[in-house]
Design an enzyme around this catalytic site. Structure first.
Site, PDB file in Angstrom:
ATOM      1  N   ASP A 225       5.892   4.633   5.094  1.00  0.00           N
ATOM      2  CA  ASP A 225       6.853   3.654   5.615  1.00  0.00           C
ATOM      3  C   ASP A 225       6.960   2.411   4.742  1.00  0.00           C
ATOM      4  O   ASP A 225       7.779   1.527   5.020  1.00  0.00           O
ATOM      5  CB  ASP A 225       6.509   3.270   7.060  1.00  0.00           C
ATOM      6  CG  ASP A 225       5.100   2.736   7.243  1.00  0.00           C
ATOM      7  OD1 ASP A 225       4.221   3.085   6.442  1.00  0.00           O
ATOM      8  OD2 ASP A 225       4.868   1.978   8.204  1.00  0.00           O
ATOM      9  N   HIS A 226       6.172   2.363   3.663  1.00  0.00           N
ATOM     10  CA  HIS A 226       6.228   1.222   2.750  1.00  0.00           C
ATOM     11  C   HIS A 226       6.683   1.598   1.343  1.00  0.00           C
ATOM     12  O   HIS A 226       6.888   0.710   0.519  1.00  0.00           O
ATOM     13  CB  HIS A 226       4.856   0.546   2.668  1.00  0.00           C
ATOM     14  CG  HIS A 226       4.433  -0.081   3.947  1.00  0.00           C
ATOM     15  ND1 HIS A 226       4.508  -1.441   4.175  1.00  0.00           N
ATOM     16  CD2 HIS A 226       3.963   0.468   5.098  1.00  0.00           C
ATOM     17  CE1 HIS A 226       4.089  -1.703   5.414  1.00  0.00           C
ATOM     18  NE2 HIS A 226       3.750  -0.559   5.989  1.00  0.00           N
TER      19      HIS A 226
ATOM     20  N   ASP B 293      -0.030  -4.684   7.689  1.00  0.00           N
ATOM     21  CA  ASP B 293      -0.943  -3.540   7.729  1.00  0.00           C
ATOM     22  C   ASP B 293      -2.378  -3.957   7.417  1.00  0.00           C
ATOM     23  O   ASP B 293      -2.974  -3.590   6.408  1.00  0.00           O
ATOM     24  CB  ASP B 293      -0.486  -2.440   6.767  1.00  0.00           C
ATOM     25  CG  ASP B 293       0.753  -1.716   7.283  1.00  0.00           C
ATOM     26  OD1 ASP B 293       1.701  -2.404   7.732  1.00  0.00           O
ATOM     27  OD2 ASP B 293       0.765  -0.476   7.257  1.00  0.00           O
TER      28      ASP B 293
ATOM     29  N   HIS C 228       0.855  -1.186   0.000  1.00  0.00           N
ATOM     30  CA  HIS C 228       0.000   0.000   0.000  1.00  0.00           C
ATOM     31  C   HIS C 228       0.891   1.235   0.000  1.00  0.00           C
ATOM     32  O   HIS C 228       2.122   1.120  -0.064  1.00  0.00           O
ATOM     33  CB  HIS C 228      -0.950  -0.008   1.209  1.00  0.00           C
ATOM     34  CG  HIS C 228      -0.266   0.077   2.535  1.00  0.00           C
ATOM     35  ND1 HIS C 228       0.578  -0.905   3.007  1.00  0.00           N
ATOM     36  CD2 HIS C 228      -0.306   1.029   3.516  1.00  0.00           C
ATOM     37  CE1 HIS C 228       1.022  -0.573   4.204  1.00  0.00           C
ATOM     38  NE2 HIS C 228       0.513   0.601   4.531  1.00  0.00           N
TER      39      HIS C 228
ATOM     40  N   HIS D   5      -7.123  -2.420   5.682  1.00  0.00           N
ATOM     41  CA  HIS D   5      -6.331  -1.377   6.342  1.00  0.00           C
ATOM     42  C   HIS D   5      -7.063  -0.045   6.158  1.00  0.00           C
ATOM     43  O   HIS D   5      -8.206  -0.015   5.697  1.00  0.00           O
ATOM     44  CB  HIS D   5      -4.924  -1.361   5.746  1.00  0.00           C
ATOM     45  CG  HIS D   5      -3.936  -0.546   6.524  1.00  0.00           C
ATOM     46  ND1 HIS D   5      -3.880  -0.539   7.903  1.00  0.00           N
ATOM     47  CD2 HIS D   5      -2.948   0.305   6.115  1.00  0.00           C
ATOM     48  CE1 HIS D   5      -2.911   0.264   8.300  1.00  0.00           C
ATOM     49  NE2 HIS D   5      -2.338   0.792   7.235  1.00  0.00           N
TER      50      HIS D   5
END
Length: 302
Positions: A65-66, A206, A61, A138
């Site tokens: 942070d990804h 997540d 996603h 999420h």
């Protein structure tokens, strides 16, 4: 065989001793990367695996942070001499997100092939791996991944003789390659038995627990699952942020009857995940707290 490296295991922000969540899988010289948070290119170097081998990036996603490490990783790939196209997969919005990040990485010596998911479940191949992306739950569209390395059946000489297959092409067919010999086409199915058990890895982060996750993880050799919160008292926080506790992840692993599970994507408020490991192991004994650089090599059963 299939090499799996947990490049980073942190969620939200990197810590002094914890990179953000990313996972690297390599098979027969080709690799795929799942997620690319800030610092992922450095974490890959620290893990001692090859950036150059990556031929696909699969994003869960679009939280920072990804994905915020993508521009630096792309530039590093270019500086290492990559010219082959790079495939990137992710939920709807991929083109907008990648194009936005590329403002600071506008010139690359290779092209990007962007693939947006239009369905709750989509399948594709990365090298020898069969990959299935599946929607999870999420705060914005998010997907988990199941990677499968299939294994052909054993070579059956009796079947080959029965089908009158020339011995000169047995070895080629045994390797799974079709061949035309003296004007006749032959296929591996004519000399191989039923497919044998392959290898499977499921990566899921997540999300809240879902029946779909247990279904997709069924029988996996390795289940890499988020454990945002170790303390069961953080249940309300997990509900609020659409994440999981260690115990919830362990319940999924138990339900899916996986062989082993690595927890990952820890909250910055969880500096010592192993303090809560026993709670998860009481539910699913083969649980480990993942750590940066953790690796394993999965091999076919005899």
């Amino acid at each position: 065989m299939l090499d799996v490296v947990l490049v980073g295991c942190g969620g939200t922000i990197p810590l002094k001793n914890r990179w953000l969540t990313a996972c690297y899988l390599r098979c027969n010289g080709r690799a795929m990367l799942i997620d690319c948070g800030e610092g992922t290119q450095i974490a890959i170097k620290e893990a001692g695996v090859s950036l150059y081998a990556i031929n696909a990036i699969c994003l869960t996603h679009y939280h920072a942070d990804h994905i915020s490490g993508l521009p630096g990783l792309l530039l590093s790939l270019g500086n290492e001499g990559r010219t082959d196209p790079l495939a990137i997969y992710g939920p709807v919005g991929l083109q907008r997100i990648v194009n936005g990040l590329r403002v600071i990485a506008p010139e690359l010596p290779f092209s990007l092939e962007l693939h947006e998911y239009l369905q709750p479940q989509e399948s594709f191949t990365v090298g020898d791996l069969s990959v299935t992306a599946f929607a999870v739950k999420h705060t914005l569209p998010c997907y988990g991944y199941r990677m499968q390395l299939p294994r052909a059946g054993k070579f059956d000489p009796i079947r080959a003789k029965h089908n009158q297959i020339p011995m000169a092409i047995w070895s080629t067919l045994q390797k799974g390659n079709a061949v035309t010999y003296e004007g006749v086409a032959y296929s591996p199915q004519q000399v191989l038995g039923a497919p044998r058990k392959g290898l499977s890895v499921v990566y899921c982060t997540d999300t809240r627990p879902l029946e779909r996750i247990a279904t997709m993880a069924q029988g996996a050799d390795l289940f890499i699952c988020e454990g945002m919160y170790g303390d069961a008292s953080k249940q309300d926080k997990a509900l609020e942020t659409q994440h999981m506790t260690f115990s919830e992840a362990a319940q999924l692993a138990k339900q899916a009857e996986v062989r082993s599970m690595w927890l990952t994507h820890y909250s910055p408020s969880l500096p010592e995940p192993n303090e809560y490991l026993a709670d998860a192991q009481a539910i699913f004994a083969e649980t480990q707290c993942g750590f940066d650089g953790q690796r394993t090599t999965l091999r076919f059963e005899d």
